[in-house]
Write a protein that holds these residues in place. Structure first.
Motif, short mmCIF file in Angstrom:
data_model
loop_
_atom_site.label_atom_id
_atom_site.label_comp_id
_atom_site.label_asym_id
_atom_site.label_seq_id
_atom_site.Cartn_x
_atom_site.Cartn_y
_atom_site.Cartn_z
N VAL A 64 -14.61 -28.37 -35.09
CA VAL A 64 -13.43 -28.10 -34.27
C VAL A 64 -13.44 -29.08 -33.10
CG1 VAL A 64 -12.21 -26.39 -32.88
CG2 VAL A 64 -13.42 -25.68 -34.94
N GLU A 80 -6.63 -28.25 -34.23
CA GLU A 80 -8.03 -28.26 -33.81
C GLU A 80 -9.02 -28.53 -34.93
OE1 GLU A 80 -9.56 -28.15 -31.08
OE2 GLU A 80 -8.34 -27.27 -29.52
N ILE A 81 -8.75 -28.04 -36.13
CA ILE A 81 -9.74 -28.04 -37.20
C ILE A 81 -9.68 -29.37 -37.97
CG2 ILE A 81 -10.58 -26.80 -39.22
CD1 ILE A 81 -9.07 -24.35 -38.18
#
Length: 663
Positions: free
Chosen positions: A238, A307-308
């Motif tokens: 992340v 985010e990922i």
């Protein structure tokens, strides 16, 4: 992902095998090398010595004498390597950096090409072709490697040109070409072959094929495969905390994580069917037909706003091509269609694609002079995928539908002088993009000189323009901006070959690549934005039935106009391969070690260090009876768990046991 078409064909193959009379597939003529002992005589196929690469000069020639830096990987080397994907095979080639992001998913960099931190991790200027016909996403300028419609067992040989070949095959080949030559049959008469292997942690691979060859004129082969890979971890990298987070905690960092990362366990699932047939009317006329279909789903790095780092991407594609040759005239026609998307990121990529290409080539040989000319038309169209995502509303894409047509012409000249000791090649090509309104020119000059019987010198220089990319079209369509002027790349290399002894060959190469007018730190740049240079040394040594080959490459990245380099690729990489054959060819052993140095990525307040890594792989195979064999193979045999790809998984060693049946 399970494909019904692949399962139906595999079932048909299994039923057919019960009716086939068992006999050896391996009917090639062999010669026994004098001097080997009785238990370890080297069995060397007479066809192995005919290693030629048609894509280098548009005429048959010895791969070792090519003017450009190149690698030819034969079907025997593919089989012995123990690889389970094409990119694992490409690690056998110098100057090719292959990194694993998740189990079975790889990215490729050739001589430092491609950005290590783009929005799409697979964008590059290395053109992938199957039987000399592009299998390539022209708008995105990328290859989805998991979406190939062929298995390793379908490959006759892999041809890699590590220098710009854009004057022959178009601007997409600025950094090089990878051409896959597929098999047309499994041997004479009616034959069948099955390869099945299983690995730890729910990994397996199945492939089968049937073929028919009649009268030396007609040959046909149908093949199907199914592959499933599992992840070794349930955590994801992340960006905000810059660390790995457990899958059940992703919602704290991204509210739609259940849509963008729905499958924590699967790394890769793909299946496909490939059919190839050719008919030869005479020695001067033939027709080849190839078709394929595939379905795939893989974990890929997709860095934009969310985010990922990893998300699932899926592809379903179909492919058809025809190639006809008559005397000095060759014609190609190919069609590709499919749907590709990033699950949960449909606003960035979810579209249907269609590509239609036709080209014709003519060559005339007059004594020591050869003249070649060709014309090509390419049409590619991208439309938004109208299929709604289950459980969520379809969001609009920022990329408007794109239709582009390209018209191309190329001219090549080859001349041999001084009793063939000096060879010169000049190639020129022009590509006009109708929608972009741009004419791109590419030129290449190469020379080869045989100094003495065991000393050869090769040089080459290329100058060319790169094609407009997806971001340029988006800016023009949505903002009304003019398309950017094409960027230019100048590349040159010098290569020296020395035959030290009858079974010892060495090679030293220097290369330099200079992008001109490249956008400094653009996230969308499809190559490394900076000038890069390097030196590669290579040594091949045959010792009776043992063959050793090794290479080392050192690279340097140069800043562009005082701009700070935010990231690079490893400055040092190398590999060594060993092959051993004994017991009349029944026992075969292959081992390879692949190494690259550490490097780091520093951009947008992110700092990610990729440690140095050595990967040891190998295969031990024993032929039980005729064409049937059992084997053990492994990738990353020492279970080195250092992450290879920025923001990717910490992959582990893979160990396989399998059986190969040939009827």
């Amino acid at each position: 992902m399970t494909s019904k078409r692949a399962k139906i064909l595999l079932f048909f193959i299994a039923c057919t095998l019960q009716k086939v009379v068992a006999q050896s597939l391996d009917s090639l003529p062999y010669t026994l090398t004098v001097g080997d002992d009785v238990l370890g005589m080297e069995l060397r196929s007479e066809q192995e010595a005919k290693q030629s690469m048609y894509i280098l000069s548009r005429s048959e020639g010895n791969a070792d004498q090519s003017m450009l830096s190149s690698t030819l990987i034969t079907k025997e080397e593919v089989e012995m390597s123990g690889a389970t994907s094409l990119l694992e095979v490409l690690r056998l080639s110098p100057e090719v950096l292959v990194q694993q992001s998740t189990n079975g998913n790889y990215t490729l960099h050739l001589r430092g090409s491609s950005s290590t931190d783009g929005a799409l991790d697979n964008r590059n200027a290395v053109l992938l072709m199957i039987n000399e016909i592009p299998y390539y996403d022209f708008l995105e300028q990328s290859v989805w490697w998991e979406a190939l419609p062929i298995a390793l067992q379908d490959i006759e040989q892999v041809e890699i040109v590590r220098f710009s070949h854009s004057a022959w095959f178009g601007p997409e080949a600025t950094d090089g070409v990878i051409n896959i030559v597929t098999k047309s049959d499994n041997g004479s008469g009616f034959r069948a072959q099955v390869n099945s292997q299983a690995g730890l942690r729910g990994n397996y691979w199945h492939q089968g094929s049937i073929s028919l060859s009649q009268g030396g004129r007609f040959r046909a082969r149908a093949s199907a495969f199914y592959n499933q890979r599992s992840r070794f971890q349930n955590s994801y990298y992340v960006f905000n905390p810059q660390q790995y987070i457990a899958g059940d905690s992703l919602l704290f960092y991204q509210v739609d994580a259940q849509n963008t990362n729905p499958n924590f366990k699967n790394a890769l699932g793909n299946s496909g069917i490939h059919v190839h047939a050719d008919y030869r009317w005479s020695a001067q006329a033939d027709l080849q037909v190839s078709a394929g279909t595939q379905n795939s789903e893989a974990q890929g790095v997709f860095r934009r706003i969310e985010e990922i780092a990893l998300t699932n991407r899926s592809a379903a594609t179909n492919w058809l091509s025809l190639r006809s040759h008559w005397k000095s005239l060759t014609a190609y026609v190919s069609y590709q269609s499919g749907a590709r998307s990033y699950v949960g990121y449909e606003e960035y990529r979810s579209d249907d694609t269609q590509q239609l290409q036709g080209k014709v080539e003519y060559a005339h040989q007059w004594k020591k002079y050869r003249l070649g000319a060709g014309a090509e038309v390419l049409r590619y169209e991208y439309k938004d995928n109208e299929t709604d995502t289950v459980g969520q509303e379809k969001r609009p894409t920022p990329f408007s539908p794109t239709l582009e047509q390209r018209y191309s012409m190329n001219l090549s000249q080859q001349l041999s002088l001084s009793k063939d000791r000096l060879r010169l090649t000049l190639a020129n090509r022009g590509d006009y993009y109708q929608h972009a309104g741009q004419l791109l020119l590419n030129h290449q000059l190469s020379a080869s000189y045989n100094i003495y019987s065991s000393h050869n010198l090769h040089t080459a220089i290329s100058y060319g323009n790169r094609p407009p990319d997806i971001q340029s079209y988006w800016a023009a369509d949505t903002m009304g901006l003019a398309l950017q002027s094409p960027t230019t790349t100048v590349a040159y290399e010098a290569r020296y070959q020395y035959q030290i002894a009858k079974h010892v060959r060495s090679e030293l190469t220097y290369f330099n690549i200079q992008p001109i007018g490249q956008n400094d730190s653009s996230l969308w740049a499809n190559i490394s934005q900076y000038r890069r240079s390097g030196i590669t040394g290579k040594l091949d040594w045959q010792i009776n039935r043992l063959y050793l080959s090794g290479f080392v490459t050192g690279m340097r990245y140069h800043a562009h106009e005082e701009f700070i380099i935010p990231f690079t690729l490893p400055h040092f990489m190398g590999g060594i391969t060993g092959k051993y054959t004994a017991l009349f060819g029944k026992l075969q052993a292959h081992a390879s070690a692949y190494y690259y140095s550490n490097y780091e990525l520093s951009q947008d307040e992110l700092l990610y260090e990729v440690p140095a890594k050595i990967t040891l792989s190998g295969k031990l195979s024993y032929r039980i009876w005729e064409g049937h064999s059992v084997f053990f193979s492994s990738q990353n045999l020492l279970d080195n768990r250092n992450a290879e790809r920025p923001f990717g998984d910490k992959t582990r060693g893979m160990y396989w046991i399998g059986v190969n049946l040939r009827f």
